[in-house]
Enzyme design. Structure first.
Site, PDB file in Angstrom:
ATOM      1  N   GLU A 143      -5.927   6.964  -6.009  1.00 55.92           N
ATOM      2  CA  GLU A 143      -6.128   6.192  -7.233  1.00 55.92           C
ATOM      3  C   GLU A 143      -7.489   6.536  -7.841  1.00 55.92           C
ATOM      4  OE1 GLU A 143      -5.423   2.036  -6.469  1.00 55.92           O
ATOM      5  OE2 GLU A 143      -3.366   2.391  -5.800  1.00 55.92           O
ATOM      6  N   HIS A 183      -1.998  -0.583 -10.085  1.00 53.93           N
ATOM      7  CA  HIS A 183      -2.563  -1.379  -8.990  1.00 53.93           C
ATOM      8  C   HIS A 183      -3.185  -2.689  -9.502  1.00 53.93           C
ATOM      9  CE1 HIS A 183      -4.492  -1.085  -4.720  1.00 53.93           C
ATOM     10  NE2 HIS A 183      -4.079  -2.316  -5.002  1.00 53.93           N
ATOM     11  N   ARG A 201       0.845  -1.191   0.000  1.00 53.07           N
ATOM     12  CA  ARG A 201       0.000   0.000   0.000  1.00 53.07           C
ATOM     13  C   ARG A 201       0.878   1.238   0.000  1.00 53.07           C
ATOM     14  NH1 ARG A 201      -5.197  -1.024  -1.569  1.00 53.07           N
ATOM     15  NH2 ARG A 201      -5.794  -3.049  -0.728  1.00 53.07           N
TER      16      ARG A 201
END
Length: 349
Positions: free
Chosen positions: A295, A314, A266
């Site tokens: 994001e 991601h 993360r």
């Protein structure tokens, strides 16, 4: 009389058939409406009145959880590796354990992680993008299948215009030291794969017993040793109060200037400004990043423009196989509850 179950995530068909012998199953959430098409208000109503609630990526804050508890919920499961989308404090206060699916995507992330390491070491993204943009290419040909009879085909003389000079030739992973910060399910999978590449593994995890780490052929070390000795540092830390922005200028000042940072965990564990400055100032050689502080990542983020950074959107934990692993684990939790057996995967935080 069958129990009532509301399902927001996919289960393997065979397991679902087993469960349907004991439950009336109703589909809701993203399983019914599609990914990204669900609000918390929607699932609060759709999942009300069920004894068993099984979520995927849906969010359930305190008000939602209390609504479900008041309407008879006794089991809740979240098919995620880290179920931060659900307010577990409310569940703990009510004495309702939270089932989840730890390590469901550990293989997917570990394999992707190795890909990022190779991409960073060998400048794959930089050279691939450059070639696609027309850098270091020859003139267009009318017939690309008409090729000269040359045994040793190369890109020409090694001068300042050569791709090797422009992009760099990179280095091998073999014989290098890989620092793994966080030796949980994913960190361990990365270590096993990196060992197969001939890397030496330096694992930093204060909570993992040394015998577990050494059993994999890795070495347990303190933080400073991992940072100062590693050629690559791979992050596998959870986001908790102690880890937020903990990867900062102090970390980067101790790393080799030739070292790379890899993050498929993360973004919140990294101090964003410190990372950007470390890369701009040459405090570390580069990075490979799959996760961001916001994001989608802002279009003007400096990481996207850096030649020494590999950026992916991601996607490390997403494969066509992950839902199968996750669904199997959650099915086991549901069946254990239905059969009055002890569950394996209970979130403790």
């Amino acid at each position: 009389m069958k129990k009532r179950l509301v399902l927001c995530t996919q289960l393997p068909e065979k397991r679902r058939q087993e469960i349907e012998k004991l439950c009336d199953v109703t589909e809701a959430g993203e399983l019914k409406h599609g990914k990204g098409n669900v609000t918390e208000e929607m699932i609060r109503e759709e999942c009300k009145g069920f004894e068993i609630v099984v979520l995927g990526d849906e969010n359930a804050k305190a008000d939602t959880i209390n609504t479900w508890i008041e309407s008879g919920m006794k089991f809740i499961g979240v098919a995620k590796g880290t179920p931060v989308t659900v307010d577990n404090e409310v569940l703990k206060a009510a004495g309702i354990p939270l089932s989840y699916t730890p390590g469901r995507n550990r293989v997917a992330v570990a394999e992707f992680n190795m890909g990022l390491m190779i991409a960073a070491a060998r400048n794959l993204a930089l050279s691939s993008t450059g070639l696609s943009k027309g850098e270091h290419t020859g003139p267009a040909k009318e017939n690309i299948y008409d090729v000269p009879d040359v045994k040793n085909v190369t890109f020409g003389p090694l001068d300042e215009n050569h791709p090797f000079t422009d992009y760099g030739i990179g280095f091998e992973l073999y014989g290098k030291k890989l620092g793994i910060a966080g030796y949980g399910a994913i960190g361990r999978e990365v270590a096993v794969r990196a060992k197969a590449f001939g890397m030496e593994i330096l694992a930093y995890d204060p909570f993992m017993p040394e015998e577990v780490i050494t059993a994999d052929g890795a070495k347990k070390v303190d933080l400073d040793t991992m940072l100062t000795k590693s050629d690559m540092v791979s992050l596998h830390l959870p986001v908790i109060e102690d880890t937020k922005a903990s990867v900062n200028k102090d970390w980067f000042s101790k790393m080799k200037k030739s070292a790379f940072l890899i993050n498929t965990a993360r973004a919140a564990v990294i101090d964003q400004k410190d990372l950007v400055e470390a890369l701009q100032n040459g405090d570390i050689a580069g990075a490979a990043i799959d996760v961001y502080w916001e994001e989608p990542v802002p279009a003007n983020h400096p990481l996207l423009q850096m030649r020494n950074v590999v950026c992916t959107p991601h996607m490390a934990g997403l494969t066509t196989d992950v839902d199968g692993w996750s669904g199997e684990m959650m099915s086991q939790e549901i069946l254990a509850y239905l059969n009055g057996e002890e569950r394996k995967y209970i979130w403790k935080r």
